[in-house]
Design an enzyme around this catalytic site. Structure first.
Site, PDB file in Angstrom:
ATOM      1  N   HIS A 198       0.855  -1.177   0.000  1.00  0.00           N
ATOM      2  CA  HIS A 198       0.000   0.000   0.000  1.00  0.00           C
ATOM      3  C   HIS A 198       0.893   1.229   0.000  1.00  0.00           C
ATOM      4  O   HIS A 198       2.129   1.135   0.093  1.00  0.00           O
ATOM      5  CB  HIS A 198      -0.934  -0.004   1.209  1.00  0.00           C
ATOM      6  CG  HIS A 198      -2.107  -0.938   1.056  1.00  0.00           C
ATOM      7  ND1 HIS A 198      -3.083  -0.746   0.106  1.00  0.00           N
ATOM      8  CD2 HIS A 198      -2.434  -2.073   1.720  1.00  0.00           C
ATOM      9  CE1 HIS A 198      -3.977  -1.714   0.189  1.00  0.00           C
ATOM     10  NE2 HIS A 198      -3.604  -2.538   1.156  1.00  0.00           N
TER      11      HIS A 198
ATOM     12  N   ASP B 163      -0.185   7.131  -3.749  1.00  0.00           N
ATOM     13  CA  ASP B 163      -1.242   6.718  -4.680  1.00  0.00           C
ATOM     14  C   ASP B 163      -1.548   7.779  -5.726  1.00  0.00           C
ATOM     15  O   ASP B 163      -1.672   7.478  -6.921  1.00  0.00           O
ATOM     16  CB  ASP B 163      -2.529   6.398  -3.913  1.00  0.00           C
ATOM     17  CG  ASP B 163      -2.519   5.002  -3.322  1.00  0.00           C
ATOM     18  OD1 ASP B 163      -1.616   4.213  -3.666  1.00  0.00           O
ATOM     19  OD2 ASP B 163      -3.400   4.702  -2.506  1.00  0.00           O
TER      20      ASP B 163
END
Length: 393
Positions: free
Chosen positions: A137, A167
């Protein structure tokens, strides 16, 4: 509300086929849709479970484009996708390496079908390398790039900035830059290509300035000790009397002078030499005490019109009401959901949250040259499933 269509966006005419996922790829697809691209999002059947309280209007990353479920295990479903690929300029996917290949939709096959296709791939670690297939992540990609070690206060642990930096900054934005650059190349040469945008590499790229400062000896290897990481007392946040915060970014000498003069500290010997690091602890202590003496609102009034790079730290709700942000239209509200407005701004071809009318939602393939009869037959056969999508009609 999104503005009515007055002029096409700068990417009007660009066809983008998006394979639904999480993180960078849907963010990139949202940006392209905001800029006027014709984006069609494909969900794989079986569709993922959604929370019972799911509302499409709250799914901001999916704004401006229809979503359709397609059974890629079915020959008719795969044939439909291949037909769409022939008409696409850009494909976006954010799966782990090898997933699209196992679906029979890898770049080699699709570029053979459409040699001008730009095949955009967003991953955490990249398409190859020892960690390519590993889970991860945002926090993991920041950690391995070295960037996470830079974030946080002196003496404290590394502090991840939600998932904004990896991200979306290092991943989604890099993917958009990559596919648009590759599209320009395809227009010029007739040849498409694969864009491998990894979060760890994009995040690393964002740290270019820090690497330069370290090489010049102006940035230590320890967080919270440097000019822009709360090490300098004139680049930090300070609590106010009402437990709110003020942000101070008085880096340049003229802003520093304005800061200390406005605070009534110009005569204080502690502040005589901005660059003297030995004075920084005393400076910080004195600044903290002064800012604690008044409320945030009082400090806002004090610094109004003063070029000292001092601003209130606003909550998200407060930011939406700030006069500058409202004047610039920083946020839009659609179906009761406040969200960031499209950016950047264009003088002739404005970006906007695209309206998805009922007709386009009902027949998402129409603008891609797929006859309504064919999509109706595939729907009846369960090969495609219309996904709940926000419409304006």
């Amino acid at each position: 509300m999104p503005t009515e269509t007055a002029a096409p966006g700068p990417l009007s005419g660009l066809r983008v086929l998006e394979f639904a996922g999480k993180g960078p790829a849907p963010f990139a697809a949202m940006l392209l849709a905001d800029l006027g691209a014709n984006v069609l999002c494909i969900e794989r059947i079986p569709l993922p479970d959604r929370h019972p309280d799911y509302r499409p209007e709250s799914d901001v990353l999916r704004r401006g484009r229809p979503v359709i479920g397609i059974d890629l295990r079915d020959a008719a479903g795969k044939a439909l996708v291949l037909d769409l690929v022939e008409r696409a300029d850009v494909l976006l996917e954010g799966y782990r390496p090898g997933v699209m290949e196992r679906l029979g939709l890898g770049p080699d096959r699709l570029l053979e079908r459409n040699p001008r296709l730009v095949y955009g791939r967003a991953t955490g670690w990249g398409q190859d390398g020892p960690l390519a297939a590993a889970a991860g992540h945002d926090i993991n990609y920041l950690a391995l790039s070295g960037v996470l070690s830079l974030l946080g206060r002196a003496g404290g642990p590394p502090t991840p900035p939600a998932n904004l930096l990896g991200d979306f900054g290092g991943g989604g934005m890099l993917l958009v830059v990559g596919v648009l650059a590759a599209r320009l190349s395809a227009i010029a040469t007739g040849a498409g290509q694969v864009v491998d945008a990894s979060i760890v590499e994009g995040t690393n790229l964002l740290s270019a300035l820090i690497h330069g400062l370290r090489a010049a000896g102006h940035w230590s290897g320890r967080r919270g000790e440097n000019l822009l990481d709360t090490g300098a007392p004139y680049y930090d946040v300070y609590a106010t009397a009402d437990d709110e915060w003020m942000a101070v970014g008085a880096v340049e000498p003229k802003f520093y002078r304005a800061l200390v003069e406005t605070l009534g500290l110009a005569a204080d010997e502690i502040f005589a030499d901005q660059a003297d690091r030995s004075r920084w602890p005393a400076m910080r202590q004195r600044l903290a005490a002064v800012f604690r003496s008044r409320t945030r609102a009082e400090w806002v009034r004090t610094f109004e019109g003063v070029d000292a790079c001092v601003t209130p730290v606003l909550s998200v709700d407060e930011a939406a009401e700030h006069p500058h942000n409202t004047a610039r239209g920083l946020f839009v509200t659609d179906r009761g959901v406040r969200q960031p407005a499209p950016a950047p701004r264009f003088s002739r071809t404005p970006a906007k949250v695209q309206r998805l009318d009922a007709a386009r939602a009902a027949h998402p393939f129409a603008s891609w040259g797929v006859p309504v009869e064919r999509s109706a037959q595939l729907t009846q056969a369960g090969v495609i499933i219309p996904v709940q999508t926000l419409t304006t009609g």
